[in-house]
Design an enzyme around this catalytic site. Structure first.
Site, PDB file in Angstrom:
ATOM      1  N   ASN A  98     -12.095   2.735  47.697  1.00  0.00           N
ATOM      2  CA  ASN A  98     -11.065   2.870  48.724  1.00  0.00           C
ATOM      3  C   ASN A  98      -9.733   2.354  48.196  1.00  0.00           C
ATOM      4  OD1 ASN A  98     -12.850   3.343  51.335  1.00  0.00           O
ATOM      5  ND2 ASN A  98     -13.771   1.672  50.181  1.00  0.00           N
ATOM      6  N   PRO A  99      -9.193   2.965  47.171  1.00  0.00           N
ATOM      7  CA  PRO A  99      -8.042   2.395  46.465  1.00  0.00           C
ATOM      8  C   PRO A  99      -6.751   2.326  47.279  1.00  0.00           C
ATOM      9  CG  PRO A  99      -8.498   4.608  45.678  1.00  0.00           C
ATOM     10  CD  PRO A  99      -9.626   4.248  46.587  1.00  0.00           C
ATOM     11  N   LYS A 100      -6.673   3.054  48.412  1.00  0.00           N
ATOM     12  CA  LYS A 100      -5.406   3.035  49.158  1.00  0.00           C
ATOM     13  C   LYS A 100      -5.523   2.205  50.431  1.00  0.00           C
ATOM     14  CE  LYS A 100      -3.491   7.103  47.190  1.00  0.00           C
ATOM     15  NZ  LYS A 100      -2.789   8.356  47.333  1.00  0.00           N
ATOM     16  N   ASN A 101      -6.509   1.347  50.462  1.00  0.00           N
ATOM     17  CA  ASN A 101      -6.775   0.580  51.667  1.00  0.00           C
ATOM     18  C   ASN A 101      -6.131  -0.800  51.575  1.00  0.00           C
ATOM     19  OD1 ASN A 101      -8.405  -1.603  52.916  1.00  0.00           O
ATOM     20  ND2 ASN A 101      -9.453   0.125  53.842  1.00  0.00           N
TER      21      ASN A 101
END
Lengths: 338, 244
Positions: B43-46
């Site tokens: 979930n790299p954009k969390n």
């Protein structure tokens, strides 16, 4: 002339070389937005529970801008918003979700639009917002301490709507925002962070709300913002990235706040936003051909409004509220005439 | 709580609960770091995942893994705003400046269009070194131009080179001859014309102002027509100055 967006974008190319954007399917968008609520129990609905109150703001605002909203469910909406409030004055993203500045702002915005601000204790909300200010002037998003210029804007906007900016140290807030001013004229989330369209909107918004826009060079920033327009007409958020409909708000409203909306090629951007619609099921997506969502539906509508698209109610670029609501609240205009 | 997070990492209330658990039950923080690493890659954009990682690193007082961790995220998505922001935080907070310039150099060699890497380079240069020496400025300007020569229509190094030059005594004037040459070599490059126009417009001679006007009008009508209104504004502004 060639439409550089996508194949089935709906643009109509005429024999004389002129081009119309796809039709704006207002009714389909209305159905799309109203349908969101009926999706209770679906995976997507449950997954987005934590931001439900922001979803309400996006949906209600989009309908208001499209001049297509019924007020028959207002009581229900207001009751839901109030049920998200905590003792300390904060609002969570949904019932039983912890308080956070983002959702406190969305709550206040929704209540402002529904003319129900009298249902909350403004002092209590303002105290919560003020409690998040840090010694260096910045704001945390909640008691856990994440710092971001997004929160500086949220705090100022919330307090402006509640007419309680005096609860915080405004000069310190401004100084932190100014520290985030970068070498390319943009702003990031903290000092030194990369310039980004969304963060710029928050920082310029913060400066507009505090009448401090004179602290920046509008030509330099205006140029950086105008540079966001790609050959297909859409706007990106940073150099060398893909366009996204949400920047039609973040970048465009920033330009509006510094009086330079006309530096964007209006027709090209209108065509791009129109191409991002789902002509069959309604809603607007980030890019032509992608799946629509309520977030991008709102920003697409807001962008069209700023561009003076026919039939759209005017939106205030600083407060991100319909101008009609701003006037009702008696808040003065804090940006040059568009 | 971790089951909830694994299904929906954006549910910030679950994260609050997890942090309270960690705080109150004395969990192995290093294990928690590994847990967050897996989650960040998924979930790299969390926002929540990144913030949680930061809190854990603060608890530990040890940022030795952060460069490797952010590098892994950046390899998967080279412009991930959170990853770069986290790396900046770790470098600044723990003084990990060594090797950062080389890191950006590497990344830019692979993709000179990575605006995040350019920004990070500027951050490292200006934060750690304080005032930039003239020789620093010279080498950074040449670094930017070397990338520009390979891909002149890449916006990022053009912004960078101006930012660097403005830190020096002579400002944008240092760039004049190089930009003249680039404008001639790449006549369709709007960035070269724009910068040359800006440099010339700041000079006092009538000839420079006239050339600047010509460049702005050329941008408005040929090389950068989508921003026609902006370029006409620049030409007009110059015209007004000329009258004064």
């Amino acid at each position: 002339l060639r439409c550089l967006t996508a194949e089935r974008c709906g643009c109509r190319l005429y024999a004389d070389g002129t081009m119309d954007g796809a039709p704006f399917v207002r009714e389909k968008h209305r159905e799309f937005i109203l349908k969101q609520d009926a999706e209770k129990g679906t995976f997507e609905y449950e997954m987005s529970e934590f931001l439900r109150i922001s979803g309400m703001y996006w949906g209600i605002s989009a309908l208001e801008i499209m001049q297509n909203r019924d007020n028959d469910r207002d009581k229900e909406l207001i009751d839901f918003v109030l049920s998200c409030q905590h003792e300390d004055g904060s609002f969570g993203g949904s019932v039983d979700h912890d308080g956070h500045l983002l959702y406190t702002l969305s709550a206040v915005q929704v209540l402002a639009i529904l003319d129900a601000l009298d249902r909350i204790d403004a002092d209590r909300v303002a105290h919560y917002v003020a409690s998040l200010q840090q010694p260096d002037g910045s704001f945390a998003g909640d008691k856990w301490g994440e710092i971001d210029t997004r929160f500086s804007y949220c705090a100022l906007l919330c307090l402006t709507i509640l007419d309680r900016k005096n609860f915080i140290d405004v000069p310190a807030c401004v100084e932190f925002v100014i520290k985030c001013h970068n070498f390319d004229g943009g702003f990031g989330c903290v000092p030194g962070a990369e310039s980004h369209g969304g963060q710029i909107f928050c920082c310029v918004g913060a400066l507009a709300l505090t009448s401090q826009l004179s602290r920046i060079d509008p030509d330099r920033l205006g140029w950086w913002l105008a540079e966001r327009q790609t050959s297909g007409g859409g706007l990106n958020g940073r150099p060398e990235k893909l366009p996204d409909v949400c920047y039609s708000w973040w970048v465009l409203s920033s330009l509006a706040m510094i009086g330079r909306v006309h530096w964007i090629d209006r027709d090209a951007l209108v065509r791009y936003i129109l191409a991002c619609q789902d002509q069959d099921d309604g809603g607007i997506a980030d890019r032509p051909g992608d799946m629509a969502d309520i977030f991008h539906t709102f920003f697409g509508c807001a962008g069209l409004s700023l561009l003076g698209y026919e039939g759209m109610a005017r939106i205030d670029p600083v407060l991100a509220l319909p101008v009609e609501v701003v006037q009702r609240l008696g808040i003065p205009r804090m940006y040059p005439e568009i | 709580t971790k089951e909830v997070i694994s299904v929906n990492a954006a549910n910030y209330t679950a994260w609050h609960y997890l942090r309270r658990c960690i705080k109150d039950t004395g969990v192995d923080v290093r294990q928690e770091l590994q847990y967050v690493e897996k989650l960040a890659l998924k979930n790299p954009k969390n926002y929540q995942v990144w913030f949680h990682r930061r809190r854990l690193v603060e608890l530990l007082g040890d940022a030795t893994q952060e460069k490797e961790f952010t590098a892994a995220c950046i390899e998967a998505d080279s412009k991930n705003y959170h990853a770069w922001s986290h790396r900046q935080w770790a470098v600044r907070t723990f003084g990990l400046w060594d090797g950062e310039l080389a890191y950006t150099q590497d990344l830019l060699r692979q993709d000179p269009r990575n605006n995040s890497a350019w920004n990070h380079r500027f951050f490292v240069l200006t934060a750690s070194e304080g005032k930039l020496s003239e020789s620093d400025i010279e080498s950074e300007v040449e670094f930017a131009f070397s990338h520009i020569r390979r891909a002149p229509n890449n916006e990022s190094p053009w912004n960078y080179v101006q930012g660097v030059a403005l830190r020096g005594e002579r400002g944008l004037e240092t760039l004049r001859s190089a930009v003249e040459a680039l404008a001639e070599k790449f006549p369709a490059c709007r960035f070269a014309q724009a910068l040359l126009g800006e440099i010339l417009s700041k000079e006092d001679s009538d000839e420079s102002m006239a050339r600047a006007q010509e460049l702005f009008l050329n941008l408005a009508t040929k090389t950068d027509t989508i921003r026609e209104k902006y370029w006409r504004f620049c030409a007009h502004k110059l015209g007004e100055r000329g009258k004064e």
